[in-house]
Motif scaffolding. Structure first.
Motif, mmCIF file in Angstrom:
data_model
loop_
_atom_site.group_PDB
_atom_site.id
_atom_site.type_symbol
_atom_site.label_atom_id
_atom_site.label_comp_id
_atom_site.label_asym_id
_atom_site.label_seq_id
_atom_site.Cartn_x
_atom_site.Cartn_y
_atom_site.Cartn_z
ATOM 1 N N PHE A 102 24.858 -31.185 117.985
ATOM 2 C CA PHE A 102 25.819 -30.095 117.500
ATOM 3 C C PHE A 102 25.746 -29.403 116.036
ATOM 4 C CE2 PHE A 102 29.827 -27.792 117.071
ATOM 5 C CZ PHE A 102 30.070 -27.583 118.036
ATOM 6 N N ASP A 103 25.493 -28.216 116.262
ATOM 7 C CA ASP A 103 25.260 -27.526 114.841
ATOM 8 C C ASP A 103 25.843 -25.802 114.981
ATOM 9 O OD1 ASP A 103 24.475 -26.163 112.434
ATOM 10 O OD2 ASP A 103 22.521 -27.332 112.332
ATOM 11 N N ILE A 104 26.724 -25.312 114.180
ATOM 12 C CA ILE A 104 26.950 -23.838 114.321
ATOM 13 C C ILE A 104 26.265 -23.061 113.443
ATOM 14 C CG2 ILE A 104 29.470 -24.651 114.969
ATOM 15 C CD1 ILE A 104 30.352 -23.938 112.230
ATOM 16 N N LYS A 105 25.049 -23.406 113.211
ATOM 17 C CA LYS A 105 24.313 -22.600 112.144
ATOM 18 C C LYS A 105 24.072 -21.026 112.639
ATOM 19 C CE LYS A 105 19.828 -23.425 112.756
ATOM 20 N NZ LYS A 105 18.225 -24.069 112.541
ATOM 21 N N HIS A 106 24.198 -20.959 113.942
ATOM 22 C CA HIS A 106 24.005 -19.734 114.549
ATOM 23 C C HIS A 106 24.975 -18.771 113.808
ATOM 24 C CE1 HIS A 106 24.976 -16.575 117.311
ATOM 25 N NE2 HIS A 106 23.615 -16.476 117.725
ATOM 26 N N ASP A 107 26.569 -19.474 114.167
ATOM 27 C CA ASP A 107 27.684 -18.641 113.625
ATOM 28 C C ASP A 107 27.818 -18.202 112.086
ATOM 29 O OD1 ASP A 107 28.306 -19.012 116.217
ATOM 30 O OD2 ASP A 107 30.130 -20.016 115.730
ATOM 31 N N LYS A 108 26.930 -19.183 111.264
ATOM 32 C CA LYS A 108 26.728 -19.125 109.692
ATOM 33 C C LYS A 108 26.460 -17.856 109.315
ATOM 34 C CE LYS A 108 27.271 -23.999 109.059
ATOM 35 N NZ LYS A 108 26.597 -25.198 108.339
ATOM 36 N N GLN A 109 25.489 -16.936 110.221
ATOM 37 C CA GLN A 109 24.947 -15.973 109.742
ATOM 38 C C GLN A 109 25.613 -14.728 109.523
ATOM 39 O OE1 GLN A 109 21.302 -14.992 112.153
ATOM 40 N NE2 GLN A 109 20.611 -13.194 110.646
ATOM 41 N N PHE A 110 26.421 -14.425 110.794
ATOM 42 C CA PHE A 110 27.313 -13.271 110.805
ATOM 43 C C PHE A 110 28.751 -13.585 111.077
ATOM 44 C CE2 PHE A 110 23.035 -11.653 112.524
ATOM 45 C CZ PHE A 110 22.541 -10.926 111.523
ATOM 46 N N LYS A 111 29.084 -14.381 111.913
ATOM 47 C CA LYS A 111 30.630 -14.597 112.366
ATOM 48 C C LYS A 111 31.351 -15.055 111.287
ATOM 49 C CE LYS A 111 31.084 -16.561 116.585
ATOM 50 N NZ LYS A 111 31.505 -17.128 117.607
ATOM 51 N N ILE A 112 30.881 -16.352 110.741
ATOM 52 C CA ILE A 112 31.786 -17.044 109.779
ATOM 53 C C ILE A 112 31.871 -16.284 108.740
ATOM 54 C CG2 ILE A 112 31.828 -19.096 108.128
ATOM 55 C CD1 ILE A 112 30.683 -20.878 111.036
ATOM 56 N N PRO A 113 31.026 -15.465 107.996
ATOM 57 C CA PRO A 113 31.327 -14.969 106.740
ATOM 58 C C PRO A 113 32.504 -13.896 106.947
ATOM 59 C CG PRO A 113 28.926 -15.055 107.141
ATOM 60 C CD PRO A 113 29.365 -15.515 108.409
ATOM 61 N N LEU A 114 32.148 -13.044 108.038
ATOM 62 C CA LEU A 114 33.219 -12.125 108.542
ATOM 63 C C LEU A 114 34.712 -12.641 108.669
ATOM 64 C CD1 LEU A 114 34.082 -9.115 108.865
ATOM 65 C CD2 LEU A 114 33.422 -9.164 111.058
ATOM 66 N N ILE A 115 34.796 -13.606 109.500
ATOM 67 C CA ILE A 115 36.044 -14.430 109.574
ATOM 68 C C ILE A 115 36.476 -14.770 108.104
ATOM 69 C CG2 ILE A 115 37.076 -16.538 110.559
ATOM 70 C CD1 ILE A 115 35.012 -16.418 113.003
ATOM 71 N N LYS A 116 35.978 -15.447 107.509
ATOM 72 C CA LYS A 116 36.288 -15.699 105.996
ATOM 73 C C LYS A 116 36.800 -14.485 105.269
ATOM 74 C CE LYS A 116 33.699 -19.885 105.229
ATOM 75 N NZ LYS A 116 32.436 -20.492 104.641
ATOM 76 N N LYS A 117 36.051 -13.450 105.441
ATOM 77 C CA LYS A 117 36.500 -12.309 104.722
ATOM 78 C C LYS A 117 38.014 -11.654 105.352
ATOM 79 C CE LYS A 117 32.209 -10.357 102.945
ATOM 80 N NZ LYS A 117 31.252 -11.222 103.143
ATOM 81 N N ALA A 118 38.064 -11.798 106.590
ATOM 82 C CA ALA A 118 39.410 -11.236 107.113
ATOM 83 C C ALA A 118 40.550 -12.289 106.918
ATOM 84 C CB ALA A 118 39.194 -11.217 108.552
#
Length: 484
Positions: free
Chosen positions: A149-165
């Motif tokens: 299990f690894d959320i590396k995929h989300d770290k490229q685009f989704k997670i940065p935007l979620i953090k900014k919001a």
């Protein structure tokens, strides 16, 4: 002596009872209040524009010939949680293509109270959905134990935007997750697409998956408020989907997902069932909530607005019926968008009106939170790996770098910018069917009344609070927010 003891016990019980009394809010008064009017209107330049400051005057008895909005601020209903949208892979990928200046403009447009419409509610997809560039999961094929299990995929685009919001929203943020499909190896059709069902031998593994994902997000500094069990569990889609009958969702929740979250110390996460259209809402609610062992894990029932695919009308009344049957459970709108993208219709006013009508009716039927679908899409209504292109309130033309604000953005803003977390809905009704209305009282004491004119005529109406009123003009096909 005995009488003395009884006397002191009576005093003690009386004091205890008084200490437990709730402090009631002060009755609302129009004295000295000014009604500030914000308007968005078709065929004008008015977009969330301040259009009037109006005083209250005495109006003891409205006439039949006078159009009125009647508000009783002292009759309260559900507590408001928030309004927002989904940060999907598509939204995050498009955002990443914007210039730093346009990224900042976009973030402020949605999440700033001063410069934007003050979204506080966010949803994201666990594993891929149709608004992803491809299908993906967080584990290797066949890994039932979830060791990879690894959320590396989300770290490229989704997670940065979620953090900014979340960084802009702050402490008022409400963030939840929804799965579209388990990994293919866990399903009977061996595909994430085209429906299929979760195989019983993977029920526990799939329940563990939610825990893994929530933990991974929270390690990234993203607090997860809640989750839905399954996006659209009765729809066999060409994209990621998984079918659960009402009894299957009930049993997965009570025997696996609920207990697994509790064991993991996540018993406080808010679990929402159904997450599909209003048409089958009652059947799902009845099946799950009539089972006490399942119901104890349920925070609320989620719903979408796509039931009109059959050619019928929106079934707002079903939301009210569930609220009537199960008042202790919350109702949350979890997804809606304007389907079938067409760039020629960016500014089609009817698209915004669809939002206004739905939000007013859903709130009046007991809804506590309202979630739009993608917060951002490109000039093609995507990206979407199965070409299911749709509208978003804001689009970005990745060729020019410009942001395109649609009427939907402004209609949503008439609610989200003014109604604050913790507000109570209050009694609000129109005397003419041409007008739709809902009202909330913020914890600050400020009243917010939204009025939507469904007609092609300008309407003069009176906002009436007791024997006080102010006269307001609303343009054809316009929406107004009155703050007082």
């Amino acid at each position: 002596m005995k009488k003395l003891i009884i006397f002191f016990l009576t005093i003690a019980f009386s004091a205890t009872g008084q200490s437990k009394k709730k402090i009631l809010p002060q009755p609302f008064s129009t004295k000295g209040k000014i009604v500030t009017v914000y308007t968005s209107a078709d065929s004008t330049n008015l977009r969330l524009s301040k259009t009037a400051d109006l005083p209250f005057r005495e109006l003891k008895q409205p006439l039949e010939t006078q159009t009125c909005i009647f508000v009783n601020p002292n009759k309260t209903f559900q507590t408001f949680i928030g309004i927002g949208g989904a940060i999907t892979d598509a939204s995050a990928e498009v955002f990443a293509k914007l210039s730093p200046e346009k990224q900042q403009e976009f973030l402020e447009a949605y999440f700033s109270k001063e410069k934007g419409i003050a979204y506080t509610l966010l949803r994201t997809n666990m594993n891929s959905c149709d608004f992803s560039s491809d299908s993906y999961t967080y584990v290797a094929e066949g890994d039932k134990e979830l060791k990879t299990f690894d959320i590396k995929h989300d770290k490229q685009f989704k997670i940065p935007l979620i953090k900014k919001a979340l960084g802009i929203i702050g402490s008022k943020a409400t963030f939840y997750i929804s799965p579209w499909s388990p990994p293919a190896f866990m399903k009977d059709n061996k595909s994430m697409l085209q429906g299929g069902k979760l195989l019983p031998e993977y029920y526990q593994s799939w329940a563990n998956y939610y825990v893994k994902y929530i933990n991974a997000l929270q390690k990234e500094g993203i607090p997860v408020w809640g989750l839905t069990v399954q996006n659209e569990p009765m729809a066999k889609q060409t994209w990621e989907s998984c079918i659960y009958s009402a009894t299957e969702e009930r049993d997965f929740l009570k025997n696996y997902l609920g207990p697994t979250l509790k064991r993991a110390g996540m018993g406080d996460k808010k679990i929402t069932v159904w997450d599909h259209n209003r048409d089958l809402l009652l059947q799902r609610a009845n099946t799950v909530l009539e089972d006490p062992e399942a119901a104890k894990y349920v925070w609320g029932i989620g719903f979408h607005w796509y039931e009109s695919w059959s050619g019928g009308e929106q079934m707002y009344e079903n939301v009210g019926k569930v609220n009537e049957l199960y008042p202790s459970k919350k109702l949350m709108f979890t997804e809606g968008c304007v389907e079938k993208f067409d760039a020629q219709k960016y500014q089609l006013w009817k698209n915004g009106q669809r939002y206004g009508k739905s939000m007013i009716n859903d709130f009046n039927n007991g809804t506590v939170a309202w979630t739009d679908w993608n917060i951002l899409l490109d000039q093609n209504g995507g990206p979407n790996h199965v070409k299911n292109f749709c509208f978003a309130p804001i689009h970005a033309d990745t060729n020019t770098g410009e942001l395109i604000y649609t009427p939907s953005y402004y209609f949503i803003g008439h609610f989200s910018k003014f109604i604050e977390k913790g507000a109570k809905r209050v009694s609000s009704a129109a005397s003419r069917s041409q007008l739709l209305t809902t009202s909330f009282r913020n914890e600050t004491g400020k009243m917010v009344t939204v009025v939507m004119n469904q007609s092609n005529q300008t309407i003069n109406y009176y906002l009436c609070i007791g024997t006080a009123a102010t006269e307001v003009a609303i343009q054809p096909n316009a929406i107004q927010t009155l703050v007082y």
